[in-house]
Motif scaffolding. Structure first.
Motif, mmCIF file in Angstrom:
data_model
loop_
_atom_site.group_PDB
_atom_site.id
_atom_site.type_symbol
_atom_site.label_atom_id
_atom_site.label_comp_id
_atom_site.label_asym_id
_atom_site.label_seq_id
_atom_site.Cartn_x
_atom_site.Cartn_y
_atom_site.Cartn_z
ATOM 1 N N THR A 45 -3.948 -3.340 2.396
ATOM 2 C CA THR A 45 -2.675 -4.032 2.182
ATOM 3 C C THR A 45 -2.749 -5.513 2.548
ATOM 4 O O THR A 45 -3.572 -5.898 3.374
ATOM 5 N N SER B 42 0.831 -1.205 0.000
ATOM 6 C CA SER B 42 0.000 0.000 0.000
ATOM 7 C C SER B 42 0.865 1.254 0.000
ATOM 8 O O SER B 42 0.397 2.322 -0.355
ATOM 9 N N LYS C 23 -0.268 -6.874 6.596
ATOM 10 C CA LYS C 23 -0.541 -7.086 8.002
ATOM 11 C C LYS C 23 -1.481 -8.270 8.204
ATOM 12 O O LYS C 23 -1.046 -9.339 8.599
HETATM 13 C C1 LIG Z 1 2.115 -0.839 7.192
HETATM 14 C C2 LIG Z 1 1.343 0.364 6.733
HETATM 15 C C3 LIG Z 1 1.255 0.716 5.375
HETATM 16 C C4 LIG Z 1 2.114 0.096 4.307
HETATM 17 O O1 LIG Z 1 2.050 -1.195 4.143
HETATM 18 P P1 LIG Z 1 2.608 -1.931 2.853
HETATM 19 O O2 LIG Z 1 3.463 -2.997 3.397
HETATM 20 O O3 LIG Z 1 3.345 -0.957 1.994
HETATM 21 O O4 LIG Z 1 1.385 -2.424 2.196
HETATM 22 C C5 LIG Z 1 0.440 1.761 5.011
HETATM 23 N N1 LIG Z 1 -0.239 2.478 5.923
HETATM 24 C C6 LIG Z 1 -0.149 2.208 7.232
HETATM 25 C C7 LIG Z 1 -0.913 3.037 8.184
HETATM 26 C C8 LIG Z 1 0.651 1.153 7.675
HETATM 27 O O5 LIG Z 1 0.788 0.922 8.971
#
Ligand SMILES: *Cc1c(COP(=O)(O)O)cnc(C)c1O
Length: 358
Positions: free
Chosen positions: A210, A87, A213
């Motif tokens: 995303t 993301s 997580k």
């Molecule tokens: C972890 C995180 C993302 C980015 O995650 P990607 O691994 O790049 O998909 C984006 N926004 C927030 C708030 C996050 O904690």
């Protein structure tokens, strides 16, 4: 002054600092909100079945298989889905596309620390909107002139969830700007908290998700946005003006497979939520202040023991937390929820430290 004539002609930025990724496998790694549970058996099978010959060829630039699987999953048409390399890529593309404007964009003073980095890098002006004393996003505070709004829900690093009604009021009060809701942690929040279902009703809404997580796949790098076809089209136009082949062959094929693997995914989420609740309770019993979490991490501080002290002592014991040396939150630690046995070790460690220091 530098000796190099080219110094003044170069773009200089202050980059985002990601959490450490130590090589040592024995540590308890609770610093980057990764999912402690690995991919499903089904996905491992798919990894072994990857077609070597496909690595020779360019991937499908539209990542159609993955886009279709996501569209199916959310019950929307495929022209409402945009995919990216995590993301972070989707958000960077969104900043580039939607915040090309002369007015300031708004985001919380305490939030994902990549937002100001993208804004600075792209020359986008921004204004920080302070969270309340209780670290909550207050919808009315966004009721002012702006060139766009971006808010994570649940927010990071506070883990606090915002209500759908509050998001709706922000969407209604800023009809002329794009509102990005970053739902990186929404799968750990109560069902019905997402605003994806509102994309048809509010044409200024972009929801970003995303696989990193809740879907245990930070290493694969897959993220996506869901919005109306016009905004998705604008996003794709920017993407194809920058790099057509963002999605590689494994991310397309495995990403699609993971979307279909919903039972496994629900199972690990429920385990993490359960661990989060018991761990939060134990932290409180040790005297910690713990913000109410709807994510896969908790944000906590102790009245008697410095966050830096806890952070340093934990690291010596091979336990990694995340610490942000920033105003208002420099007495807090962000602790990712790991497996039960890991959290037990963390609780034992904290109990000893707090007893020693108080
Ligand atoms: C972890 C995180 C993302 C980015 O995650 P990607 O691994 O790049 O998909 C984006 N926004 C927030 C708030 C996050 O904690």
């Amino acid at each position: 002054m530098s000796d190099f004539g080219w110094e003044k002609n170069i773009r200089k930025v202050v980059p985002y600092t990601p959490g450490e990724q130590p090589e040592d496998k024995d540590i308890i790694k609770l610093n980057t909100n990764e999912n402690p549970y690995g991919p499903s058996e089904e996905l491992i099978k798919k990894i072994k079945e990857l077609d070597i010959d496909n690595f020779r060829k360019y991937p499908n630039p539209a990542a159609s298989e993955l886009v279709e699987a996501l569209a199916d999953f959310h019950g929307v048409s495929k022209d409402k889905v945009f995919v990216g390399v995590g993301s972070d890529d989707v958000l960077a593309m969104s900043f580039m596309t939607f915040f090309f404007f002369f007015k300031k964009i708004l985001f919380p003073d305490i939030t994902y620390s990549f937002y100001p980095v993208w804004a600075d890098m792209l020359g986008i002006k921004y204004e920080l909107v302070p969270l309340t004393e209780d670290f909550e996003v207050k919808a009315e505070d966004y009721n002012k002139e702006n060139g766009g709004i971006v808010i994570p829900n649940p927010n990071a690093p506070t883990a606090i969830l915002m209500s759908r009604d509050d998001i709706i009021s922000i969407l209604k009060n800023s009809k002329d700007s794009i509102v990005i809701i970053d739902e990186a942690y929404i799968d750990f929040a109560p069902e019905g908290s997402s605003v994806i279902d509102l994309i048809d009703e509010y044409d200024n809404l972009v929801v970003v998700r995303t696989f990193s997580k809740s879907r245990s796949l930070a290493g694969l790098r897959v993220g996506y946005a869901v919005s109306n076809p016009m905004l998705i089209k604008y996003l794709n136009n920017v993407k194809y003006s920058y790099n057509s082949y963002t999605m590689n062959y494994p991310s397309i094929v495995l990403g699609k497979s993971v979307i279909k693997d919903n039972d496994y995914f629900k199972g690990t989420i429920n385990k993490i939520i359960k661990t989060r609740e018991s761990f939060s309770k134990e932290l409180k019993e040790l005297g910690f202040k713990v913000l109410p979490s709807s994510a896969n991490f908790v944000f906590a501080s102790h009245p008697d023991v410095d966050a830096v002290k806890i952070f340093d002592e934990a690291k010596k014991k091979g336990i990694y937390f995340r610490y942000f040396n920033a105003p208002r939150i420099n007495e807090f630690l962000r602790i990712t929820i790991g497996k039960d046995d890991e959290m037990k070790k963390v609780t034992d460690f904290l109990k000893d430290l707090v007893t020693e220091e108080s």
